[in-house]
Design an enzyme around this catalytic site. Structure first.
Site, PDB file in Angstrom:
ATOM      1  N   LEU A  27       0.855  -1.195   0.000  1.00 53.81           N
ATOM      2  CA  LEU A  27       0.000   0.000   0.000  1.00 53.81           C
ATOM      3  C   LEU A  27       0.883   1.234   0.000  1.00 53.81           C
ATOM      4  CD1 LEU A  27      -2.899   0.807   2.465  1.00 53.81           C
ATOM      5  CD2 LEU A  27      -0.761   2.086   2.616  1.00 53.81           C
ATOM      6  N   ASN A  28       0.521   2.255  -0.790  1.00 53.01           N
ATOM      7  CA  ASN A  28       1.125   3.577  -0.550  1.00 53.01           C
ATOM      8  C   ASN A  28       0.059   4.658  -0.523  1.00 53.01           C
ATOM      9  OD1 ASN A  28       1.821   2.762  -3.443  1.00 53.01           O
ATOM     10  ND2 ASN A  28       2.465   4.854  -3.611  1.00 53.01           N
ATOM     11  N   ASP A  29       0.196   5.744  -1.218  1.00 56.58           N
ATOM     12  CA  ASP A  29      -0.596   6.955  -0.977  1.00 56.58           C
ATOM     13  C   ASP A  29      -2.100   6.733  -0.769  1.00 56.58           C
ATOM     14  OD1 ASP A  29       1.827   7.502  -2.190  1.00 56.58           O
ATOM     15  OD2 ASP A  29       1.009   8.782  -3.750  1.00 56.58           O
ATOM     16  N   GLN A  37      -3.217   3.685  -3.091  1.00 56.42           N
ATOM     17  CA  GLN A  37      -2.336   3.002  -4.043  1.00 56.42           C
ATOM     18  C   GLN A  37      -2.121   1.571  -3.555  1.00 56.42           C
ATOM     19  OE1 GLN A  37      -0.347   4.518  -7.084  1.00 56.42           O
ATOM     20  NE2 GLN A  37      -2.513   4.990  -6.863  1.00 56.42           N
ATOM     21  N   TYR A  88      -2.124   5.650 -10.980  1.00 52.25           N
ATOM     22  CA  TYR A  88      -1.438   6.375  -9.908  1.00 52.25           C
ATOM     23  C   TYR A  88      -2.403   7.246  -9.107  1.00 52.25           C
ATOM     24  CZ  TYR A  88       3.438   5.084 -10.926  1.00 52.25           C
ATOM     25  OH  TYR A  88       4.653   4.419 -11.058  1.00 52.25           O
ATOM     26  N   SER A  89      -1.815   8.100  -8.261  1.00 51.35           N
ATOM     27  CA  SER A  89      -2.611   8.800  -7.249  1.00 51.35           C
ATOM     28  C   SER A  89      -3.580   9.815  -7.827  1.00 51.35           C
ATOM     29  CB  SER A  89      -1.675   9.490  -6.259  1.00 51.35           C
ATOM     30  OG  SER A  89      -1.135   8.518  -5.404  1.00 51.35           O
ATOM     31  N   ARG A 148       1.732  14.640 -12.506  1.00 48.68           N
ATOM     32  CA  ARG A 148       0.774  13.673 -11.932  1.00 48.68           C
ATOM     33  C   ARG A 148       0.111  14.157 -10.648  1.00 48.68           C
ATOM     34  NH1 ARG A 148       5.725  11.023 -11.607  1.00 48.68           N
ATOM     35  NH2 ARG A 148       6.735  11.128  -9.568  1.00 48.68           N
ATOM     36  N   ASP A 149      -0.747  13.300 -10.141  1.00 51.60           N
ATOM     37  CA  ASP A 149      -1.399  13.439  -8.832  1.00 51.60           C
ATOM     38  C   ASP A 149      -2.375  14.612  -8.783  1.00 51.60           C
ATOM     39  OD1 ASP A 149       0.368  11.372  -8.251  1.00 51.60           O
ATOM     40  OD2 ASP A 149       1.791  12.657  -7.180  1.00 51.60           O
ATOM     41  N   GLU A 154       5.436  16.044  -5.754  1.00 53.81           N
ATOM     42  CA  GLU A 154       4.392  15.027  -5.859  1.00 53.81           C
ATOM     43  C   GLU A 154       3.200  15.445  -4.990  1.00 53.81           C
ATOM     44  OE1 GLU A 154       6.413  10.837  -6.905  1.00 53.81           O
ATOM     45  OE2 GLU A 154       6.538  11.310  -4.778  1.00 53.81           O
TER      46      GLU A 154
HETATM   47  C1  FRU Z   1       3.888   9.278  -4.229  1.00 49.61           C
HETATM   48  C2  FRU Z   1       3.741   8.683  -5.612  1.00 49.61           C
HETATM   49  C3  FRU Z   1       2.849   9.536  -6.495  1.00 49.61           C
HETATM   50  C4  FRU Z   1       2.364   8.542  -7.502  1.00 49.61           C
HETATM   51  C5  FRU Z   1       2.195   7.302  -6.674  1.00 49.61           C
HETATM   52  C6  FRU Z   1       2.492   6.012  -7.384  1.00 49.61           C
HETATM   53  O1  FRU Z   1       4.237   8.303  -3.267  1.00 49.61           O
HETATM   54  O2  FRU Z   1       5.006   8.486  -6.221  1.00 49.61           O
HETATM   55  O3  FRU Z   1       3.503  10.636  -7.075  1.00 49.61           O
HETATM   56  O4  FRU Z   1       1.158   8.956  -8.096  1.00 49.61           O
HETATM   57  O5  FRU Z   1       3.060   7.441  -5.568  1.00 49.61           O
HETATM   58  O6  FRU Z   1       2.186   4.915  -6.577  1.00 49.61           O
END
Ligand code: FRU
Length: 479
Positions: free
Chosen positions: A19-21, A37, A83-84, A157-158, A211
């Site tokens: 898991l991330n963002d 994520q 992505y995010s 992105r994001d 980001e």
């Molecule tokens: C931040 C990031 C975002 C991207 C996502 C990919 O942690 O790098 O910039 O959208 O994670 O998982």
């Protein structure tokens, strides 16, 4: 070693995988949605990345969180990841905006060439039969590389989208061709057709990429939240390449504008001074509160987050209410709903002593911290204060998995609250003016708390709000 010892009771985590963002945070018809994520097939090399989804009616008891995707990276525009992105409630449903990342096979640097970055919209309708009551519709690509300013590299992105003054506005994190981080500002009449209107830049170069830009508007002021990359040389960055923080906009300035906006990076403050915090996202809930959730992890962290073959990696912070502080900073405080998980109460009277709780799941409040003092968890993680600073220190390297010491200045410590949830610890100081979050990997089922330099300690055992997300028996464990 049982996997259960490190499984969260009130921090969002995946059943398996990475898991991330946090993504797509919103409240709709009373239900809170947290997307994130997610790479269910981690640690397989090249595991696909998309969105996972959990939801809750009270911010405390969660459902969903299965090992499948809510948004799968299943179109060519997101071949290297969905992505995010964010959520905007709209006409009884919600619009999800996110970045499709696609790397072309070949010999590219993936900064100036070889990467496509598309901003994608999914409209989701309220549907009681769908997961969390949200049925996700088709994917529409709104923007591609050719739509971004010519000075941009492939890293754009994001999206953060909000509505203001009759328009829709979008912030995008970007890296320019001179390796300088910035945010792009775009405007739309309908949230579908977008045009670039300007940029947000620092006075001097502040990292090579920004980001996860975000906007926090409170008490008539606006802050830009950002995650600059390339910060390892700054005296306050703990050597981290990537950090998460915020800057106030100049008095009276808005992000909903055309032209160049310059922010003073000298006023940048970290959201969190602990080891494990990045990519926070905020949203305004149906009661008007601004809530923040962060990733309790860090890209390219030099320390471990899945020791001993754990089949899942990382978690999110608890939802934190964000308010404006008198000093121009932002305060963060665990959403009050967390108090609903408090159970048996333990008290320690006097300036020093110890408490034993049956599990690593507690809400701990230090009563009247003295000028200098310490709370020690299992004798392995020390939270010490004195001389105007707070310090997290691991006495046991196995428990810290490479984490050592983190100190941050905060003046006199007036209050201190610690959330302990199996392998996550969040420390809130001075009504949330300073927060330090860290993962840790305790070795025994019981939590021992030793205190000195306090009038007393109150510790509540905390209940389990994540049981609705557990994987079926037998599909959980260590590799
Ligand atoms: C931040 C990031 C975002 C991207 C996502 C990919 O942690 O790098 O910039 O959208 O994670 O998982």
């Amino acid at each position: 070693m049982s996997h259960d010892l490190w499984r969260m009771g009130f921090h969002l985590m995946p059943p398996v995988g990475w898991l991330n963002d946090p993504n797509g945070l919103c409240q709709l018809g009373g239900t809170y949605h947290v997307f994130h994520q997610y790479s269910p097939d981690w640690p397989m090399p090249g595991a696909a990345r998309g969105w996972g989804h959990l939801w809750s009616h009270d911010l405390v008891h969660w459902q969903g969180g299965g090992s499948g995707f809510a948004i799968a990276p299943d179109t060519p525009d997101e071949a290297s990841g969905a992505y995010s992105g964010c959520a905007v409630p709209f006409e009884g449903g919600v619009r999800l905006y996110y970045t499709g990342n696609a790397k072309e096979p070949g010999d590219f640097d993936y900064v100036r060439a070889g990467r496509r970055s598309a901003q994608i919209l999914i409209e989701a309708e309220a549907d009681p039969a769908a997961p969390g009551g949200l049925a996700l519709g088709k994917k529409d690509v709104l923007l591609r590389n050719a739509d971004y300013p010519a000075f941009c590299s492939c890293h754009v992105r994001d999206p953060k989208v909000w509505r203001e003054g009759g328009s829709w506005w979008m912030l995008l994190g970007a890296r320019d061709l001179d390796d300088r981080g910035l945010a792009l500002v775009l405007r739309s009449g309908d949230g579908v057709a977008w045009e670039g209107t300007g940029t947000v830049r620092p006075r001097e170069t502040f990292g090579f990429m920004w980001e996860c830009p975000d906007r926090v508007a409170l008490a008539g002021r606006t802050w830009l939240s950002l995650c600059p990359q390339g910060m390892e040389g700054r005296p306050w960055s703990f050597g981290q390449r990537d950090v998460a923080g915020y800057v106030p906009l100049p008095e009276g300035a808005s992000l909903a504008r055309a032209g160049e906006l310059v922010v003073d990076e000298g006023r940048f403050r970290l959201w969190d001074h602990g080891f494990d915090f990045y990519a926070p996202q905020t949203f305004v809930d149906e009661s008007g509160r601004t809530l923040l959730v962060g990733w309790m992890g860090l890209p390219e962290a030099p320390y471990g987050s899945a020791p001993e073959g754990l089949t899942w990696c990382h978690c999110l912070t608890v939802p934190r209410e964000v308010t404006a502080g008198a000093d121009g900073g932002l305060r963060q405080w665990p959403a009050r709903e967390l108090e609903g998980l408090r159970g048996a109460r333990h008290e320690l009277a006097g300036a020093a002593g110890a408490l034993e709780l049956p599990r690593h799941r507690a809400d701990v409040v230090a009563e009247h911290p003295h000028a200098r003092g310490e709370l020690a968890l299992d004798g392995a993680l020390s939270i010490g204060w004195g001389d105007g600073a707070v310090c997290l220190r691991f006495a046991d390297d196995a428990v810290g998995c490479g984490r050592t010491e983190r100190a941050a200045r905060c003046g006199d410590v007036r209050d201190l609250r610690v959330l302990v949830d199996s392998s996550a610890v969040e420390v809130y100081v001075n009504e949330g003016a300073l927060v330090l979050s860290t993962r840790w990997f305790p070795r025994s089922p019981a939590l021992s708390l030793a205190a000195s330099g306090v009038d007393g300690v109150t510790a509540w055992e905390m209940g389990d709000g994540m049981s609705g997300t557990y994987p079926p028996a037998g599909q959980d464990g260590v590799m």
